[in-house]
Design a protein around this motif. Structure first.
Motif, PDB file in Angstrom:
ATOM      1  N   SER A   1     131.893   7.788  52.095  1.00 24.52           N
ATOM      2  CA  SER A   1     132.810   7.614  52.273  1.00 24.52           C
ATOM      3  C   SER A   1     133.507   6.598  52.212  1.00 24.52           C
ATOM      4  CB  SER A   1     133.366   8.666  53.159  1.00 24.52           C
ATOM      5  OG  SER A   1     133.775   9.867  53.094  1.00 24.52           O
ATOM      6  N   ILE A   2     133.059   4.984  53.003  1.00 21.76           N
ATOM      7  CA  ILE A   2     133.419   4.675  53.029  1.00 21.76           C
ATOM      8  C   ILE A   2     132.479   3.074  52.033  1.00 21.76           C
ATOM      9  CG2 ILE A   2     132.628   2.103  54.481  1.00 21.76           C
ATOM     10  CD1 ILE A   2     132.820   3.788  57.340  1.00 21.76           C
TER      11      ILE A   2
ATOM     12  N   ARG B   1     141.356   8.576  58.772  1.00 19.85           N
ATOM     13  CA  ARG B   1     140.979   9.667  60.044  1.00 19.85           C
ATOM     14  C   ARG B   1     139.764  10.122  60.033  1.00 19.85           C
ATOM     15  NH1 ARG B   1     144.779  10.484  55.820  1.00 19.85           N
ATOM     16  NH2 ARG B   1     144.006  12.769  55.300  1.00 19.85           N
ATOM     17  N   GLN B   2     138.203   9.863  59.237  1.00 18.01           N
ATOM     18  CA  GLN B   2     137.381  10.831  59.559  1.00 18.01           C
ATOM     19  C   GLN B   2     136.880   9.685  60.634  1.00 18.01           C
ATOM     20  OE1 GLN B   2     136.258  10.446  55.511  1.00 18.01           O
ATOM     21  NE2 GLN B   2     135.837  12.864  55.433  1.00 18.01           N
ATOM     22  N   VAL B   3     136.381   8.526  60.422  1.00 20.17           N
ATOM     23  CA  VAL B   3     136.184   7.646  61.104  1.00 20.17           C
ATOM     24  C   VAL B   3     136.477   7.616  62.872  1.00 20.17           C
ATOM     25  CG1 VAL B   3     135.540   5.236  61.961  1.00 20.17           C
ATOM     26  CG2 VAL B   3     135.235   6.167  59.122  1.00 20.17           C
ATOM     27  N   SER B   4     138.186   7.473  62.697  1.00 16.54           N
ATOM     28  CA  SER B   4     139.057   7.630  64.317  1.00 16.54           C
ATOM     29  C   SER B   4     138.054   8.864  64.789  1.00 16.54           C
ATOM     30  CB  SER B   4     140.223   8.546  63.686  1.00 16.54           C
ATOM     31  OG  SER B   4     141.408   7.356  65.038  1.00 16.54           O
TER      32      SER B   4
ATOM     33  N   GLN C   1     148.088   3.379  49.315  1.00 19.42           N
ATOM     34  CA  GLN C   1     148.848   4.188  49.774  1.00 19.42           C
ATOM     35  C   GLN C   1     147.841   6.156  49.447  1.00 19.42           C
ATOM     36  OE1 GLN C   1     152.170   3.161  47.378  1.00 19.42           O
ATOM     37  NE2 GLN C   1     153.045   2.113  48.732  1.00 19.42           N
ATOM     38  N   SER C   2     146.634   5.918  48.833  1.00 20.91           N
ATOM     39  CA  SER C   2     146.353   7.586  48.224  1.00 20.91           C
ATOM     40  C   SER C   2     145.639   7.686  49.342  1.00 20.91           C
ATOM     41  CB  SER C   2     145.387   7.275  47.406  1.00 20.91           C
ATOM     42  OG  SER C   2     143.951   6.576  46.979  1.00 20.91           O
ATOM     43  N   GLU C   3     145.232   9.499  48.655  1.00 18.57           N
ATOM     44  CA  GLU C   3     144.308   9.902  50.471  1.00 18.57           C
ATOM     45  C   GLU C   3     143.230   9.763  50.723  1.00 18.57           C
ATOM     46  OE1 GLU C   3     143.742  12.838  53.169  1.00 18.57           O
ATOM     47  OE2 GLU C   3     145.603  11.335  52.397  1.00 18.57           O
ATOM     48  N   GLU C   4     143.083   9.398  49.455  1.00 24.72           N
ATOM     49  CA  GLU C   4     141.440   8.837  48.753  1.00 24.72           C
ATOM     50  C   GLU C   4     140.746   7.916  50.156  1.00 24.72           C
ATOM     51  OE1 GLU C   4     139.936   9.134  45.192  1.00 24.72           O
ATOM     52  OE2 GLU C   4     142.039   7.805  44.786  1.00 24.72           O
ATOM     53  N   PHE C   5     142.073   6.361  50.301  1.00 26.40           N
ATOM     54  CA  PHE C   5     142.527   5.309  50.897  1.00 26.40           C
ATOM     55  C   PHE C   5     141.950   5.984  52.509  1.00 26.40           C
ATOM     56  CE2 PHE C   5     143.897   2.018  53.375  1.00 26.40           C
ATOM     57  CZ  PHE C   5     142.935   1.149  53.042  1.00 26.40           C
ATOM     58  N   LYS C   6     143.059   6.744  52.720  1.00 23.40           N
ATOM     59  CA  LYS C   6     143.230   7.187  54.224  1.00 23.40           C
ATOM     60  C   LYS C   6     142.036   7.820  54.873  1.00 23.40           C
ATOM     61  CE  LYS C   6     148.390   6.521  52.939  1.00 23.40           C
ATOM     62  NZ  LYS C   6     149.851   7.578  53.118  1.00 23.40           N
ATOM     63  N   LYS C   7     141.824   8.921  54.483  1.00 20.78           N
ATOM     64  CA  LYS C   7     140.915  10.057  54.783  1.00 20.78           C
ATOM     65  C   LYS C   7     139.363   9.268  55.664  1.00 20.78           C
ATOM     66  CE  LYS C   7     138.372  14.187  53.586  1.00 20.78           C
ATOM     67  NZ  LYS C   7     138.141  15.069  52.060  1.00 20.78           N
TER      68      LYS C   7
END
Length: 502
Positions: A272-273, A340-343, A331-337
């Motif tokens: 993902s990264i 959240r996953q790493v957190s 601002q997209s979910e592709e970037f934010k996800k």
């Protein structure tokens, strides 16, 4: 009747991030003890504050979104042993108010029927400040002094690694000033001179292997997140550069600790990264090229000839388009996800791994030595000179060199000064190779234009590349030397083994 669980039992049940919540509890209670008399609180209130601090993130493992409200719900629905219903309502109310840079009291307080509204707000004020002081989840901020009067509350906080903890605590002191009507000031102090490896005051050889990995990933994740807003603004290209570097180092950390992160989502996170970094690279190349052109123009290197002004306007238009695409992507979910996953990985999966397998893990220094040596064995051996390599070959060498550099950086707090020296030499080399790669990208952009742009720009690019190449060739001789190899082998404990074998 079913027995209610204690706060500690609730933490265990919900895979709570104990390292963070216990540290927040420590900070909040220290502040409470020094200020409670002036603030009109009793010793019994300390029990409520302690429970609120310990349970403020208890639902995060279930769902990170709105975890404040969900954590409060657990306190109300399941209860906490040793507290009356009215006390549990106060605890839940304080938890509800702990999140957010700005506290929106009315919208949140209406969710819970609380008799003692004033006490709830007061305890929440302590929790918010303490939570802000561990915003990075690395337990690096320490309160060294507290002074309070009716006119002012001042605390001194030592923080050498992550100054955003201080800024977050200052913002989250809004509720304190609203409730107590006492201005709250945080004085930030650092060690006069920080010796030793980067992250040295947070990461050290006394930590367990998994806790070391958790703190490292938390630091890198926060460093990435802190540059998101600046990247969207597009004013300073360094923000986007620092964002990409922090994400790249996060991915490298997941690779470095791969042997101990089995049965986690580490591999999925790396993919993902990688995707996010690839998407950010287009905007980054555009921004640094535009910055390079402006600096070249400011220097007056013959930009008055040819179609310079038209070329600059075209590049500026392309850069603005890239920036707009970047903003939409961020601002997209592709970037934010992935964030959240790493957190979730750092705050839930890794602490769970520590509880389940922490005692079975390899010794930290042994692990670091082994992983660093393995990385060094993959250090590129050149089959031809750097000058003879094309753009892709040089970039491949740079990536492989960077992996060894990151391994040395991650290991240096545990292995000491020699690992830091190795890391800095490798960093110098990767920076030079990075300069060469950037110039190669610039040359592609320059050659791709049909306009007659200033010929002095081409000469300037060629000159910059030659200077970087000369330094890189000189630096590579040192990295390829027997002395450098022996330094790494000795640091990793390999030379002694070889002598013993002989």
């Amino acid at each position: 009747m079913k027995r209610r669980l204690t706060d500690l039992e609730l933490c265990e049940k919900y895979d709570n991030e104990t390292q963070h919540t216990e540290y927040v509890t420590h900070l909040a209670l220290k502040l409470f003890d020094r200020t409670r008399k002036v603030c009109g609180l009793s010793q019994n209130d300390k029990r409520l504050l302690e429970a609120a601090c310990r349970l403020h993130d208890v639902s995060y493992s279930q769902n990170g979104k709105n975890h404040a409200g969900r954590s409060a719900g657990i306190v109300l629905d399941e209860g906490v042993s040793g507290f009356t219903p009215s006390e549990r309502a106060v605890i839940a109310g304080a938890i509800t108010l702990h999140s957010g840079r700005r506290c929106r009291v009315p919208a949140r307080m209406n969710m819970i029927a609380i008799r003692d509204r004033e006490k709830t707000l007061k305890l929440a004020a302590y929790l918010r400040i303490a939570d802000g002081l561990d915003h990075g989840h690395i337990q690096s901020s320490s309160i060294t002094s507290v002074s309070i009067s009716r006119a002012m509350c001042e605390i001194t906080v030592r923080e050498d690694i992550y100054s955003a903890n201080i800024e977050m605590a200052r913002m989250k002191a809004d509720l304190w000033e609203s409730v107590f009507k006492i201005p709250f000031r945080i004085h930030h102090v650092r060690t006069d001179r920080v010796y030793g490896p980067r992250f040295g005051s947070v990461l050290n050889s006394r930590l367990s292997l998994i806790e070391y990995a958790r703190k490292l990933v938390c630091i890198l994740l926060r460093l990435a997140g802190d540059n998101v807003e600046g990247s969207m603004m597009g004013v300073d290209p360094e923000c986007l550069h620092d964002l990409r570097v922090a994400l790249r180092r996060t991915k490298a950390a997941l690779r470095f600790f791969k042997p101990v992160l089995k049965d986690t989502t580490a591999l999925e996170l790396r993919d993902s990264i990688t995707y996010v970094c690839d998407r950010l690279s287009i905007a980054r190349d555009s921004q640094v090229w535009m910055q390079f052109l402006k600096e070249f123009e400011t220097g007056g290197f013959g930009t008055g000839r040819g179609a310079w002004e038209e070329y600059i306007n075209i590049q500026q238009s392309k850069n603005e388009k890239c920036l707009e695409d970047l903003r939409q992507f961020i601002q997209s979910e592709e970037f934010k996800k992935p964030f959240r996953q790493v957190s979730f990985f750092a705050r839930v999966e890794v602490p769970r791994l520590e509880r389940e397998r922490g005692r079975q893990m390899e010794d930290l220094r042994v692990f670091m030595s082994r992983r660093l040596y393995k990385a060094f064995t993959r250090f590129p051996r050149l089959k031809k000179s750097l000058r003879a390599m094309d753009m892709e070959e040089l970039h491949s060498i740079r990536r492989r060199c960077r992996r060894v550099r990151y391994a040395a950086e991650f290991a240096s707090p545990a292995l000491g000064h020699r690992a830091l020296v190795v890391e800095r030499k490798l960093k110098d080399m990767t920076d030079l190779l990075g300069t060469i790669h950037d110039v190669d990208v610039y040359l592609q952009m320059y050659m791709g234009s049909s306009l007659e742009v200033s010929t002095s720009l081409r000469r300037h690019l060629d000159s910059t590349r030659r200077k970087a190449m000369r330094k890189a060739i000189h630096g590579w001789r040192e990295l390829s030397s027997d002395h450098f190899r022996r330094t790494v082998e000795s640091m990793c404990g390999r030379r002694k083994k070889q002598k013993g074998a002989e």
